[in-house]
Design a protein around this motif. Sequence first.
Motif, PDB file in Angstrom:
ATOM      1  N   TYR A 270      64.513  17.599  89.903  1.00 60.63           N
ATOM      2  CA  TYR A 270      64.680  16.625  88.821  1.00 60.63           C
ATOM      3  C   TYR A 270      66.036  15.936  88.954  1.00 60.63           C
ATOM      4  CZ  TYR A 270      60.741  18.980  86.563  1.00 60.63           C
ATOM      5  OH  TYR A 270      59.504  19.515  86.286  1.00 60.63           O
ATOM      6  N   ASP A 271      66.173  14.837  88.221  1.00 62.69           N
ATOM      7  CA  ASP A 271      67.469  14.169  88.111  1.00 62.69           C
ATOM      8  C   ASP A 271      67.667  13.785  86.650  1.00 62.69           C
ATOM      9  OD1 ASP A 271      69.894  13.157  88.775  1.00 62.69           O
ATOM     10  OD2 ASP A 271      69.143  11.518  90.018  1.00 62.69           O
ATOM     11  N   TRP A 272      68.913  13.641  86.237  1.00 63.24           N
ATOM     12  CA  TRP A 272      69.191  13.208  84.873  1.00 63.24           C
ATOM     13  C   TRP A 272      68.602  11.821  84.626  1.00 63.24           C
ATOM     14  CZ3 TRP A 272      70.331  17.498  82.832  1.00 63.24           C
ATOM     15  CH2 TRP A 272      71.285  18.379  83.324  1.00 63.24           C
ATOM     16  N   ALA A 273      68.115  11.587  83.414  1.00 61.73           N
ATOM     17  CA  ALA A 273      67.554  10.282  83.045  1.00 61.73           C
ATOM     18  C   ALA A 273      68.017   9.928  81.635  1.00 61.73           C
ATOM     19  CB  ALA A 273      66.030  10.317  83.123  1.00 61.73           C
ATOM     20  N   PRO A 274      69.305   9.639  81.473  1.00 70.57           N
ATOM     21  CA  PRO A 274      69.881   9.484  80.129  1.00 70.57           C
ATOM     22  C   PRO A 274      69.281   8.357  79.296  1.00 70.57           C
ATOM     23  CG  PRO A 274      71.412   8.750  81.824  1.00 70.57           C
ATOM     24  CD  PRO A 274      70.325   9.461  82.532  1.00 70.57           C
ATOM     25  N   GLU A 275      68.654   7.373  79.935  1.00 72.78           N
ATOM     26  CA  GLU A 275      68.082   6.263  79.176  1.00 72.78           C
ATOM     27  C   GLU A 275      66.602   6.465  78.852  1.00 72.78           C
ATOM     28  OE1 GLU A 275      69.727   3.664  77.781  1.00 72.78           O
ATOM     29  OE2 GLU A 275      71.419   4.916  78.400  1.00 72.78           O
ATOM     30  N   ALA A 276      66.022   7.576  79.292  1.00 69.99           N
ATOM     31  CA  ALA A 276      64.588   7.801  79.096  1.00 69.99           C
ATOM     32  C   ALA A 276      64.256   8.316  77.698  1.00 69.99           C
ATOM     33  CB  ALA A 276      64.058   8.778  80.141  1.00 69.99           C
ATOM     34  N   ALA A 277      65.206   8.996  77.075  1.00 71.69           N
ATOM     35  CA  ALA A 277      64.955   9.605  75.772  1.00 71.69           C
ATOM     36  C   ALA A 277      66.274  10.068  75.180  1.00 71.69           C
ATOM     37  CB  ALA A 277      63.999  10.798  75.908  1.00 71.69           C
ATOM     38  N   PRO A 278      66.302  10.363  73.889  1.00 70.52           N
ATOM     39  CA  PRO A 278      67.528  10.922  73.299  1.00 70.52           C
ATOM     40  C   PRO A 278      67.810  12.330  73.821  1.00 70.52           C
ATOM     41  CG  PRO A 278      66.072  10.023  71.599  1.00 70.52           C
ATOM     42  CD  PRO A 278      65.271  10.094  72.865  1.00 70.52           C
ATOM     43  N   VAL A 296      65.227  14.166  81.677  1.00 69.24           N
ATOM     44  CA  VAL A 296      65.248  14.171  83.144  1.00 69.24           C
ATOM     45  C   VAL A 296      64.011  13.462  83.666  1.00 69.24           C
ATOM     46  CG1 VAL A 296      66.563  16.320  83.341  1.00 69.24           C
ATOM     47  CG2 VAL A 296      64.067  16.413  83.196  1.00 69.24           C
ATOM     48  N   LYS A 297      64.027  13.156  84.958  1.00 70.03           N
ATOM     49  CA  LYS A 297      62.844  12.589  85.620  1.00 70.03           C
ATOM     50  C   LYS A 297      62.592  13.378  86.899  1.00 70.03           C
ATOM     51  CE  LYS A 297      65.699   9.091  87.978  1.00 70.03           C
ATOM     52  NZ  LYS A 297      65.924   7.648  88.165  1.00 70.03           N
ATOM     53  N   GLU A 298      61.339  13.502  87.242  1.00 68.08           N
ATOM     54  CA  GLU A 298      60.972  14.267  88.437  1.00 68.08           C
ATOM     55  C   GLU A 298      61.261  13.445  89.684  1.00 68.08           C
ATOM     56  OE1 GLU A 298      57.309  17.225  89.793  1.00 68.08           O
ATOM     57  OE2 GLU A 298      57.048  15.779  88.128  1.00 68.08           O
ATOM     58  N   LEU A 299      61.850  14.084  90.687  1.00 67.27           N
ATOM     59  CA  LEU A 299      62.140  13.393  91.940  1.00 67.27           C
ATOM     60  C   LEU A 299      60.869  13.266  92.770  1.00 67.27           C
ATOM     61  CD1 LEU A 299      65.444  15.206  92.928  1.00 67.27           C
ATOM     62  CD2 LEU A 299      65.213  12.904  91.975  1.00 67.27           C
ATOM     63  N   ASN A 300      60.764  12.149  93.464  1.00 70.04           N
ATOM     64  CA  ASN A 300      59.584  11.940  94.336  1.00 70.04           C
ATOM     65  C   ASN A 300      59.706  12.789  95.595  1.00 70.04           C
ATOM     66  OD1 ASN A 300      58.553  10.051  92.534  1.00 70.04           O
ATOM     67  ND2 ASN A 300      59.738   8.382  93.476  1.00 70.04           N
TER      68      ASN A 300
END
Length: 300
Positions: A270-278, A296-300
């Motif tokens: 995973y990677d951080w995804a600060p703009e995806a959700a609170p 977070v978002k899953e890495l491809n």
Amino acid sequence: MSSLEAARAATAMQEYIEERMTEPITLRELADTAGYSPWHAARLFKEATGLSPFDYIRARRLTKAALALRDGGDRILDVALDFVFGSHEGFTRAFSKAFGISPKKYSLQTPPIKLFMPNRAIETFRYYFKEEKQMSDTAVKAIFVQVIERPARKCLLLRGKTAEDYFEYCEEVGCDVWSVLTSVKEALYEPIGMWLPKALVTPGTSLYVQGVEVPQDYSNLVPDGYELVDLPPCTMMVFQGEPYDDEAFEQAIGEVWEHVKKFDPRLYGYDWAPEAAPRFQLAPMGYRGYIEAYPVKELN
């Protein structure tokens, strides 16, 4: 007597009240719990909570009664008697005065109302614990990590002005927002404190807010000053510290924050995804450890 000892005495009395909400409670019993005379115990209690023991017990019983009416099908008279009110009429008067709505109307509509939540003398602990705590440089604290999925939903929230953390938020809007959020019958999860992504921060409002997530079709009352915002599906990485003594909550929060600073989610795909959700925090409760979640978002 130190201020910390006074706070602990008040907290002991609050805990005694919570455990015996459906039983008669005397000042003598509270005094024995605190280890002081009735007069001294009452004075300490009011200094810590802002209310006399009698007024505090009444407010907590009314809140518990409101939750019983919200969640169950009990008759109003049964609820009144369960929480030591002598009559239907007396309960109705007290309930209507406290919440601005009759118990009958509330049981039918269950709008958000301002409940009375105990503070456990935590503000006193906040200042005095700083002077007395001792942190071990060698102690190793376990932090538990898990990944959860949140569905598309809405969030009922109250914005501040410039607040970037909980204490600034309380200074701007007060510390009783939680009591309203806790009353929301349709809540999907417990109330949360949130650091909003930039896309959800409106001009002239705060980064930090408090709210509760509700279904997309939520149609109940939105209290004055609150608003509903849409939250898309997201993946959250949740960090949970070890259980701790309630007065040590600042240290517990700091330990989780330090762990997150050093944590690399890419090692787990995973990677951080600060703009995806609170990013959000749950109310600090020592028995379960401090809990905070990051998008977070899953890495491809």
